[in-house]
Design a protein around this motif. Sequence first.
Motif, PDB file in Angstrom:
ATOM      1  N   PHE A 115       0.820  -1.215   0.000  1.00 30.85           N
ATOM      2  CA  PHE A 115       0.000   0.000   0.000  1.00 30.85           C
ATOM      3  C   PHE A 115       0.852   1.261   0.000  1.00 30.85           C
ATOM      4  CE2 PHE A 115      -3.992  -1.990   2.065  1.00 30.85           C
ATOM      5  CZ  PHE A 115      -4.380  -2.443   0.814  1.00 30.85           C
ATOM      6  N   LEU A 116       1.906   1.242   0.841  1.00 30.24           N
ATOM      7  CA  LEU A 116       2.662   2.486   1.030  1.00 30.24           C
ATOM      8  C   LEU A 116       3.738   2.678  -0.022  1.00 30.24           C
ATOM      9  CD1 LEU A 116       3.102   2.659   4.856  1.00 30.24           C
ATOM     10  CD2 LEU A 116       2.188   4.478   3.467  1.00 30.24           C
ATOM     11  N   GLU A 117       4.569   1.610  -0.201  1.00 32.18           N
ATOM     12  CA  GLU A 117       5.735   1.826  -1.050  1.00 32.18           C
ATOM     13  C   GLU A 117       5.452   1.542  -2.520  1.00 32.18           C
ATOM     14  OE1 GLU A 117       7.930  -0.738   1.507  1.00 32.18           O
ATOM     15  OE2 GLU A 117       7.123   0.697   2.943  1.00 32.18           O
ATOM     16  N   GLU A 118       4.873   0.344  -2.796  1.00 24.43           N
ATOM     17  CA  GLU A 118       4.721  -0.027  -4.201  1.00 24.43           C
ATOM     18  C   GLU A 118       3.613   0.763  -4.865  1.00 24.43           C
ATOM     19  OE1 GLU A 118       4.294  -4.319  -4.525  1.00 24.43           O
ATOM     20  OE2 GLU A 118       5.671  -4.511  -2.841  1.00 24.43           O
ATOM     21  N   GLU A 119       2.453   0.798  -4.224  1.00 25.54           N
ATOM     22  CA  GLU A 119       1.305   1.383  -4.925  1.00 25.54           C
ATOM     23  C   GLU A 119       1.066   2.840  -4.553  1.00 25.54           C
ATOM     24  OE1 GLU A 119      -2.010  -1.293  -4.623  1.00 25.54           O
ATOM     25  OE2 GLU A 119      -0.711  -3.044  -4.782  1.00 25.54           O
ATOM     26  N   LYS A 120       1.690   3.256  -3.435  1.00 28.54           N
ATOM     27  CA  LYS A 120       1.560   4.650  -2.980  1.00 28.54           C
ATOM     28  C   LYS A 120       0.111   5.143  -2.986  1.00 28.54           C
ATOM     29  CE  LYS A 120       6.236   6.241  -3.991  1.00 28.54           C
ATOM     30  NZ  LYS A 120       6.826   4.945  -3.801  1.00 28.54           N
ATOM     31  N   ILE A 121      -0.795   4.258  -2.488  1.00 30.60           N
ATOM     32  CA  ILE A 121      -2.202   4.690  -2.537  1.00 30.60           C
ATOM     33  C   ILE A 121      -2.702   5.188  -1.192  1.00 30.60           C
ATOM     34  CG2 ILE A 121      -3.122   3.482  -4.558  1.00 30.60           C
ATOM     35  CD1 ILE A 121      -3.687   1.084  -2.865  1.00 30.60           C
ATOM     36  N   VAL A 122      -1.884   5.031  -0.149  1.00 36.36           N
ATOM     37  CA  VAL A 122      -2.355   5.538   1.147  1.00 36.36           C
ATOM     38  C   VAL A 122      -1.242   6.310   1.854  1.00 36.36           C
ATOM     39  CG1 VAL A 122      -4.029   3.687   1.492  1.00 36.36           C
ATOM     40  CG2 VAL A 122      -1.735   3.416   2.361  1.00 36.36           C
ATOM     41  N   ASP A 123      -1.656   7.122   2.831  1.00 38.28           N
ATOM     42  CA  ASP A 123      -0.696   7.913   3.609  1.00 38.28           C
ATOM     43  C   ASP A 123      -0.398   7.260   4.952  1.00 38.28           C
ATOM     44  OD1 ASP A 123      -0.902  10.397   1.861  1.00 38.28           O
ATOM     45  OD2 ASP A 123      -2.992  10.105   2.428  1.00 38.28           O
ATOM     46  N   LEU A 124      -1.267   6.328   5.337  1.00 40.21           N
ATOM     47  CA  LEU A 124      -1.273   5.904   6.741  1.00 40.21           C
ATOM     48  C   LEU A 124      -1.705   4.445   6.801  1.00 40.21           C
ATOM     49  CD1 LEU A 124      -1.669   7.194   9.744  1.00 40.21           C
ATOM     50  CD2 LEU A 124      -4.021   7.438   9.060  1.00 40.21           C
ATOM     51  N   VAL A 125      -0.950   3.607   7.518  1.00 38.32           N
ATOM     52  CA  VAL A 125      -1.317   2.201   7.660  1.00 38.32           C
ATOM     53  C   VAL A 125      -1.280   1.856   9.139  1.00 38.32           C
ATOM     54  CG1 VAL A 125      -0.674  -0.169   7.108  1.00 38.32           C
ATOM     55  CG2 VAL A 125      -0.353   1.605   5.406  1.00 38.32           C
ATOM     56  N   VAL A 126      -2.387   1.387   9.667  1.00 39.66           N
ATOM     57  CA  VAL A 126      -2.484   1.165  11.109  1.00 39.66           C
ATOM     58  C   VAL A 126      -3.054  -0.222  11.390  1.00 39.66           C
ATOM     59  CG1 VAL A 126      -3.354   2.116  13.269  1.00 39.66           C
ATOM     60  CG2 VAL A 126      -3.042   3.619  11.321  1.00 39.66           C
ATOM     61  N   GLY A 127      -2.242  -1.071  12.027  1.00 38.47           N
ATOM     62  CA  GLY A 127      -2.702  -2.422  12.375  1.00 38.47           C
ATOM     63  C   GLY A 127      -3.688  -2.381  13.536  1.00 38.47           C
ATOM     64  N   PRO A 128      -4.335  -3.536  13.807  1.00 39.76           N
ATOM     65  CA  PRO A 128      -5.425  -3.560  14.792  1.00 39.76           C
ATOM     66  C   PRO A 128      -5.015  -3.282  16.235  1.00 39.76           C
ATOM     67  CG  PRO A 128      -5.267  -5.648  13.607  1.00 39.76           C
ATOM     68  CD  PRO A 128      -4.122  -4.816  13.149  1.00 39.76           C
ATOM     69  N   ASP A 129      -3.700  -3.307  16.534  1.00 39.64           N
ATOM     70  CA  ASP A 129      -3.302  -3.025  17.918  1.00 39.64           C
ATOM     71  C   ASP A 129      -2.766  -1.623  18.099  1.00 39.64           C
ATOM     72  OD1 ASP A 129      -4.012  -5.478  18.733  1.00 39.64           O
ATOM     73  OD2 ASP A 129      -2.008  -6.340  18.675  1.00 39.64           O
ATOM     74  N   ALA A 130      -2.752  -0.840  17.010  1.00 40.34           N
ATOM     75  CA  ALA A 130      -2.037   0.434  17.081  1.00 40.34           C
ATOM     76  C   ALA A 130      -2.973   1.643  17.068  1.00 40.34           C
ATOM     77  CB  ALA A 130      -1.055   0.518  15.915  1.00 40.34           C
ATOM     78  N   TYR A 131      -4.265   1.420  17.320  1.00 37.50           N
ATOM     79  CA  TYR A 131      -5.201   2.547  17.196  1.00 37.50           C
ATOM     80  C   TYR A 131      -4.891   3.673  18.176  1.00 37.50           C
ATOM     81  CZ  TYR A 131      -7.716  -0.793  14.352  1.00 37.50           C
ATOM     82  OH  TYR A 131      -8.038  -1.695  13.384  1.00 37.50           O
ATOM     83  N   ARG A 132      -4.325   3.300  19.323  1.00 36.87           N
ATOM     84  CA  ARG A 132      -4.023   4.326  20.316  1.00 36.87           C
ATOM     85  C   ARG A 132      -2.918   5.264  19.814  1.00 36.87           C
ATOM     86  NH1 ARG A 132      -5.708   3.631  25.566  1.00 36.87           N
ATOM     87  NH2 ARG A 132      -5.892   1.392  25.366  1.00 36.87           N
ATOM     88  N   ASP A 133      -2.163   4.774  18.836  1.00 40.53           N
ATOM     89  CA  ASP A 133      -1.066   5.562  18.279  1.00 40.53           C
ATOM     90  C   ASP A 133      -1.565   6.499  17.167  1.00 40.53           C
ATOM     91  OD1 ASP A 133       1.655   6.243  18.129  1.00 40.53           O
ATOM     92  OD2 ASP A 133       2.035   4.817  16.532  1.00 40.53           O
ATOM     93  N   LEU A 134      -2.847   6.419  16.846  1.00 47.82           N
ATOM     94  CA  LEU A 134      -3.401   7.213  15.737  1.00 47.82           C
ATOM     95  C   LEU A 134      -3.095   8.710  15.829  1.00 47.82           C
ATOM     96  CD1 LEU A 134      -6.826   5.613  14.879  1.00 47.82           C
ATOM     97  CD2 LEU A 134      -5.159   6.385  13.210  1.00 47.82           C
ATOM     98  N   PRO A 135      -3.271   9.346  17.006  1.00 48.43           N
ATOM     99  CA  PRO A 135      -2.966  10.782  17.068  1.00 48.43           C
ATOM    100  C   PRO A 135      -1.556  11.101  16.563  1.00 48.43           C
ATOM    101  CG  PRO A 135      -4.108  10.103  19.043  1.00 48.43           C
ATOM    102  CD  PRO A 135      -3.839   8.848  18.269  1.00 48.43           C
ATOM    103  N   ASN A 136      -0.542  10.270  16.980  1.00 47.43           N
ATOM    104  CA  ASN A 136       0.835  10.510  16.517  1.00 47.43           C
ATOM    105  C   ASN A 136       0.954  10.276  15.025  1.00 47.43           C
ATOM    106  OD1 ASN A 136       1.363  10.679  19.229  1.00 47.43           O
ATOM    107  ND2 ASN A 136       1.975   8.521  19.361  1.00 47.43           N
ATOM    108  N   LEU A 137       0.298   9.209  14.567  1.00 46.71           N
ATOM    109  CA  LEU A 137       0.397   8.867  13.146  1.00 46.71           C
ATOM    110  C   LEU A 137      -0.224   9.966  12.287  1.00 46.71           C
ATOM    111  CD1 LEU A 137      -0.509   5.073  13.410  1.00 46.71           C
ATOM    112  CD2 LEU A 137       1.744   6.030  13.045  1.00 46.71           C
TER     113      LEU A 137
END
Length: 484
Positions: A115-137
Amino acid sequence: MEQVEKVIDEKIQGKPLLTEKKEGNSKKLFIESYGCQMNMNDSEIVASILSEEGFNTTNNMEEADLVLVNTCSIREKAETTVRNRLKKYNAVKKVNPKMKVGVLGCMAERLKAKFLEEEKIVDLVVGPDAYRDLPNLVEEVEAGRDAVNVILSKEETYADVSPVRLNSNGVSAFVSITRGCDNMCTFCVVPFTRGRERSRDPKSIIEEIRSMHDKNFKEITLLGQNVDSYLWYGGGLKKDFKKASEMAQATAVDFAQLLDMCATEFPKMRFRFSTSNPQDMTLDVIHVMAKHKNICKYIHLPIQSGSNAMLKAMNRLHTREEYLELVENIYKIIPEMNLSQDMIAGFCGETEQDHKDTLDLMEKVKYSFGFMFAYSERPGTLAAKKMEDDIPLETKKRRLQEIINLQQEHSLFRTREQVGKIQEVLIEGTSKKNENEWKGRNTQNTVVVFPKEHYKMGEFVNVKIEDCTSTTLKGTAVGYSENN
């Protein structure tokens, strides 16, 4: 084919989440979810976290500052849908260049590099345990950097984030009690996308249910990839329990105890749970269900196949005989119990005899309903790496159809058993087919429809069942139940 109540409910797929606007929030969040109920629940947690960061939800993607899609890695169909949505977002991005796009959830975990490197279609990738990190991301992205956090956590259970639940029917709600899964079923990607199993502190579960109770919710479903293996001993992974101190082990809370606590603490609320795993289901749980009228007499008890050879190939840690013994004991303790199934037709190496074993097991159990799939290989699973998907599509389809036909017979058998009885129904909303009728569910999780008369949403009503189809009971209300 995940281990959560698999009902991938087609009606809510891709529906944007809308929550109450928080005064003073100026940024707009558009979030849509695909997949299981666990994902829908996670989106509510995400909205709750981001509402503290100045985001209100919107259902108009064009005006959003941040667009998130919460994904599912279970079925190819979900993945294709999400890819198509990402194209759509990027078309909108050309019009609204400040908009940022993010992928959350199980697919994020698996396809981060793509998603990020090859296709460059998103700015942000967040796995199911990292939602609390969303503000920083989100800050990273706003500063023009790609942001990824797909680290799977040993601790994260979101115990203290209270999900915003304003797009529910206001009557029933879901409360997550565990995250992750330790069962390495060969067809399933969940342990790799959601991490190892950990349980939430029972106090935080009871507090969340109390807040639901105070908002007048009437029914709670306790949710986990595998609820039966719930085990709280002070935090940490389930697999590390044996390393805990004697004191921690002696005062641990298992699923039967948690269920008992919930039902005792809130006698006027109804409780359900999902999903159960046969190898972890104990009769203690069934005895607790028998003891409390407010625990619904229904269990989703997936088996996937009735053949021992297939169960072994799938790495299900029980045999057909152990499963049937469990079912027999459940029916002995609670004769009115309804069970539902998951079945996979045409798993790797499945013979005609294996398929017949599945039909035979269904005859013995007579499930009230089921979720049935033809096997399709999921990248990243053990089966994809080590087994040949060798059953022709035609054969898979025929076997699936035979399973579906038999299930329909059994569903009708189970609904017919209820005709003539009076059943307690919790009113959840208006019937889809007739706006003068309410619909709700009885304790066995069967949908019941009846004339509205003077009854209201969220009330417990006794309904005399007069007729049925294989999926629905029809009747007339005869008064309120004592639960109101």
